[in-house]
Scaffold this active site. Structure first.
Site, mmCIF file in Angstrom:
data_model
loop_
_atom_site.group_PDB
_atom_site.id
_atom_site.type_symbol
_atom_site.label_atom_id
_atom_site.label_comp_id
_atom_site.label_asym_id
_atom_site.label_seq_id
_atom_site.Cartn_x
_atom_site.Cartn_y
_atom_site.Cartn_z
ATOM 1 N N CYS A 1 45.205 34.444 39.852
ATOM 2 C CA CYS A 1 44.621 35.767 39.977
ATOM 3 C C CYS A 1 43.128 35.584 40.248
ATOM 4 O O CYS A 1 42.429 34.978 39.448
ATOM 5 C CB CYS A 1 44.881 36.498 38.660
ATOM 6 N N CYS B 1 32.412 45.657 38.731
ATOM 7 C CA CYS B 1 33.212 46.602 39.525
ATOM 8 C C CYS B 1 32.556 47.974 39.381
ATOM 9 O O CYS B 1 31.960 48.272 38.348
ATOM 10 C CB CYS B 1 34.633 46.655 38.952
ATOM 11 N N CYS C 1 39.566 49.782 31.568
ATOM 12 C CA CYS C 1 39.305 48.427 32.078
ATOM 13 C C CYS C 1 37.946 47.911 31.627
ATOM 14 O O CYS C 1 36.956 48.646 31.630
ATOM 15 C CB CYS C 1 39.375 48.455 33.594
ATOM 16 N N CYS D 1 41.434 42.511 31.700
ATOM 17 C CA CYS D 1 40.401 42.382 32.712
ATOM 18 C C CYS D 1 39.003 42.334 32.126
ATOM 19 O O CYS D 1 38.608 43.226 31.396
ATOM 20 C CB CYS D 1 40.436 43.591 33.624
#
Ligand code: SAH
Length: 347
Positions: free
Chosen positions: A102, A109, A116, A335
């Protein structure tokens, strides 16, 4: 910051070498060695002056694994350090067929999904194509694989960042990863997970790359989706589903919808029915995910019985439902968690 040498496609490298008066076969040799995990500086059978010349313009593959966490289930989590000391994460999952890696597409982000951890500090910067590729190369090397005998068999762009918010570099990465002089991945072995930037899903459908798409849906209606995913304010669920149908038409790749079950938010029986109606007639899979609870928010996973009712309701509509095998639970699987802990110096 210089461009990473790995960001050069095979064709670009060849052109560059021809300009520098080098024979064409050098491109093959250098591309091969770089994708095999060597640094340019360590390639022994090319002129020193050529290496120096290239390194004036480009940075070498300086991506390093600075920490590895191993889970009891075989999952390994990497913390990579980039040229500019930024940190990103990678997760290596071990399966019967090989390893799935991954990879991250951005540092941080800017999508700010509520559940998240990656988006908590916003976007730091986009990764260059070569930095996305570099994560794969370094992981392959870590596993003692080489270009011929790839150890990482599958790649998922599902680490930190929103890949379709870094579209051009992601497309360039696909070119690098599928090139026959390098690791030569098949498009069907590459997946991209997106929160649903509709215009770029359409663009990807037309790009010619037939990779798999995983769509982070996480809600069965616009109201709930807007509450937990700010991107939903820009695109409605119906627009999203049409873009997915278009993607399937163009590529023939079945869509995988990701759906995190969050207690009291999106996992009632009514939600399941709504979801089933939404994807009716589509060639798709709904992948149910247990929320990884993050200390920075107060969202909770739902009970096993709620999960079961949700899954059974969907199955009742003839939908393919899978539940994500929860890997790496003991190693900060969610995450962005590993990077945050590291930055907070708690590990
Ligand atoms: N931006 C992309 C890829 C990164 S997130 C996307 O949105 O898909 C990768 C996957 O992990 C997404 O499905 C995301 O929704 C999920 N995820 C994020 N935080 C999570 C958490 N706390 N628990 C479980 N899954 C999570």
């Amino acid at each position: 910051m210089k461009e990473n040498i790995l960001s050069l496609s095979y064709e670009e490298l060849k052109e560059k070498l021809v300009i520098l008066g080098q024979p064409k076969y050098r491109a093959e040799q250098i591309y091969y060695d770089l994708h095999n995990g060597k640094k340019l500086a360590d390639i022994s059978n090319i002129p020193q002056s050529l290496k120096e010349n290239l390194l004036q313009t480009y940075s070498d593959n300086n991506i390093e694994i600075v920490k590895v966490q191993k889970s009891s289930d075989g999952t390994q989590k990497f913390l990579y350090k980039l040229e500019d000391n930024n940190l990103i994460e990678g997760v290596l999952m071990s399966y019967k067929f090989g390893y799935t890696l991954c990879v991250s597409s951005q540092v941080g982000c800017r999508m700010s999904c509520k559940f998240c951890a990656s988006g908590l500090d916003g976007l730091v910067r986009n990764l260059q194509a070569g930095e996305i590729m570099g994560q794969v190369i370094v992981a392959n090397k870590y596993l003692e694989g080489n270009v011929k005998d790839r150890k990482v068999t599958n790649i998922v762009l599902m680490g930190s960042g929103e890949p379709l918010d870094n579209y051009d570099n992601v497309i360039k990465f696909l070119e690098l990863a599928t090139n026959k002089y390098g690791l030569y991945y098949a498009e069907r072995n590459i997946s991209l997970s997106t929160c649903g930037i509709v215009p770029n899903i359409k663009k990807l459908a037309e790009s010619g790359y037939k990779i798999n798409i995983c769509l982070s849906l996480h809600a069965s209606n616009n109201i709930t989706r807007k509450e937990i995913m700010p991107v939903a304010k820009g695109y409605s669920i119906n627009e999203l589903i049409s873009a997915c149908r278009y993607y399937f038409e163009k590529t023939g790749r079945r869509i995988l919808f990701e759906y995190i079950l969050i207690d009291n938010v999106n996992c009632s029986k009514t939600n399941a029915i709504e979801l089933a109606k939404l994807v009716k007639g589509m060639n798709c899979i709904i992948n149910l995910i247990n929320l990884n609870e993050v200390k920075e928010n107060n969202l909770k996973r739902c009970s096993e019985s709620t999960q079961k009712i949700f899954a059974e309701t969907l199955k009742g509509f003839g939908i393919n439902v899978t539940t994500r095998r929860s890997l790496g639970n003991d190693i900060d699987g969610a995450c962005g968690q590993l990077r945050r802990r590291f930055i907070e110096k708690k590990i």
